[in-house]
Scaffold this motif. Sequence first.
Motif, PDB file in Angstrom:
ATOM      1  N   SER A   1     -36.214 -24.268 -41.709  1.00 27.98           N
ATOM      2  CA  SER A   1     -34.510 -22.723 -41.863  1.00 27.98           C
ATOM      3  C   SER A   1     -34.364 -22.412 -43.056  1.00 27.98           C
ATOM      4  CB  SER A   1     -32.596 -23.190 -42.556  1.00 27.98           C
ATOM      5  OG  SER A   1     -32.920 -24.629 -42.931  1.00 27.98           O
TER       6      SER A   1
ATOM      7  N   PHE B   1     -37.598 -24.581 -36.190  1.00 25.11           N
ATOM      8  CA  PHE B   1     -38.277 -23.563 -37.818  1.00 25.11           C
ATOM      9  C   PHE B   1     -37.401 -24.356 -38.454  1.00 25.11           C
ATOM     10  CE2 PHE B   1     -36.661 -21.444 -33.337  1.00 25.11           C
ATOM     11  CZ  PHE B   1     -37.323 -20.480 -33.993  1.00 25.11           C
TER      12      PHE B   1
ATOM     13  N   ASP C   1     -33.792 -14.427 -36.413  1.00 25.49           N
ATOM     14  CA  ASP C   1     -33.867 -15.416 -35.368  1.00 25.49           C
ATOM     15  C   ASP C   1     -34.275 -16.719 -34.976  1.00 25.49           C
ATOM     16  OD1 ASP C   1     -35.485 -12.695 -34.954  1.00 25.49           O
ATOM     17  OD2 ASP C   1     -37.343 -13.405 -36.800  1.00 25.49           O
ATOM     18  N   ILE C   2     -33.462 -17.569 -35.657  1.00 27.86           N
ATOM     19  CA  ILE C   2     -33.422 -19.082 -34.995  1.00 27.86           C
ATOM     20  C   ILE C   2     -31.499 -18.975 -34.504  1.00 27.86           C
ATOM     21  CG2 ILE C   2     -31.911 -20.954 -36.195  1.00 27.86           C
ATOM     22  CD1 ILE C   2     -33.963 -20.290 -38.897  1.00 27.86           C
TER      23      ILE C   2
ATOM     24  N   LYS D   1     -37.464 -21.299 -44.364  1.00 30.47           N
ATOM     25  CA  LYS D   1     -38.621 -20.100 -44.282  1.00 30.47           C
ATOM     26  C   LYS D   1     -38.090 -19.283 -43.233  1.00 30.47           C
ATOM     27  CE  LYS D   1     -41.656 -23.616 -46.194  1.00 30.47           C
ATOM     28  NZ  LYS D   1     -43.107 -23.947 -46.816  1.00 30.47           N
ATOM     29  N   SER D   2     -37.363 -19.398 -42.464  1.00 32.33           N
ATOM     30  CA  SER D   2     -37.361 -18.524 -41.284  1.00 32.33           C
ATOM     31  C   SER D   2     -35.882 -17.653 -41.580  1.00 32.33           C
ATOM     32  CB  SER D   2     -36.927 -19.633 -39.601  1.00 32.33           C
ATOM     33  OG  SER D   2     -37.935 -20.561 -40.058  1.00 32.33           O
ATOM     34  N   ASP D   3     -36.379 -16.306 -40.094  1.00 35.07           N
ATOM     35  CA  ASP D   3     -34.889 -16.204 -40.523  1.00 35.07           C
ATOM     36  C   ASP D   3     -34.233 -16.092 -39.707  1.00 35.07           C
ATOM     37  OD1 ASP D   3     -35.078 -12.704 -40.503  1.00 35.07           O
ATOM     38  OD2 ASP D   3     -34.242 -13.383 -38.779  1.00 35.07           O
TER      39      ASP D   3
END
Length: 395
Positions: free
Chosen positions: A288, A286, A295-296, A290-292
């Motif tokens: 961090s 992931f 969710d991470i 660009k990712s939710d």
Amino acid sequence: MSFKLKDGLTWVGKIDWELRTFHGEEYSTHKGTSYNSYLIQDEKTVLLDTVWLPFAREFVENLEREIPLPKIDAIIITHGEIDHSGALPELMKRIPETPIYCTSNAVKSLKGQFHQEWNFKVVKTGDKLNIGSKEFIFVEAPMLHWPDTMFAYLTGDNILFSSDAFGQHYASALMYNDLVDQGELYQECTKYYANILTPLSKFVDKKIKEVVGLNLPVDMICSSHGVIWRDNPLQIVTQYAKWAQDYQENQVTIIYDTMWNGTRRMAEEIAQGIKLADDKVVVKLFNSAKSDKNDIISEVFKSRAILLGSPTVYKGVLSSVAGIMEEIKGLDFKNKKAAAFGAYGWSGEGVKVLSERLKDSGFIVVNDGLRGLWNPDEQAIDNCRKFGKEFITII
């Protein structure tokens, strides 16, 4: 909208299809949510919980289509948070003397939020409310997930109204656990537990043992958000018991941010090294930035180890990595291993900074990490793969 669950029990809540963040902007709700309120009719009529404040007037108008409001004999509030209690001011304008049954901490919460002196009836574990042929039995459930939370068990129908516990932020017109997509359901349940209840696991474990020890038959679990558990309802209780025991699967999660793709390439090559050494372990990457973040965190919750990467930026690290670690630190994960990595061009302190943040967040840091100078060349790529191979052998 209302929905008859069985004779004498009607869902009168609100499905919020549009919601995308909860708790301010802290929790992502990709699939919306529901605010579950229940109308129980026997010789007496009880309303259990309300809905979030923006839907208060709509809620009261819809409720009045179900029953004349003065015929509501009692209100039960399982938790004072505003998504449960938000419609109370609008409702109590119409029926101001109706008693509100809740815990002593909930009285403090409700007074603090609404500044009203309603007709509060404080209850504690073991107290009962007779409504005719059935009765409610109250069970305090502090820190699941507020100090004021309680469960309410309805005899006869064998229903556990569990407040936030066993719920999920999941909007569905299908209403029941056996009708919705099981993968989606458990994904949202996992996310809810990981992001909200993880630091409270010792309270979860204690309360589950207490409730199970009561030996009460449970035919249905009605939580405050998401679906109603009617098919093997205790499956989610069993799952919570597992999650409360420092849960982990055979998974490694790699979290990173990158400036000019050096750290990204390191992350991917480390992942390749892990898979070369163990093709059965699940590896997820992931970015961090660009990712939710929620969710991470759900993936960190499932992992037995994580790897954290950032380039060095003025003797520090990129803000998205620092931010996700601040979130993770507050969740107090246990018995998970970790290591750091990152590219640099000047002084290279980033890996040390990340290692310290991992230690401060309760992770077992297994090595000194891996630094890569500038953009990785063939030798650096080989070093990353070796690092991944070694990491999986020591976790």
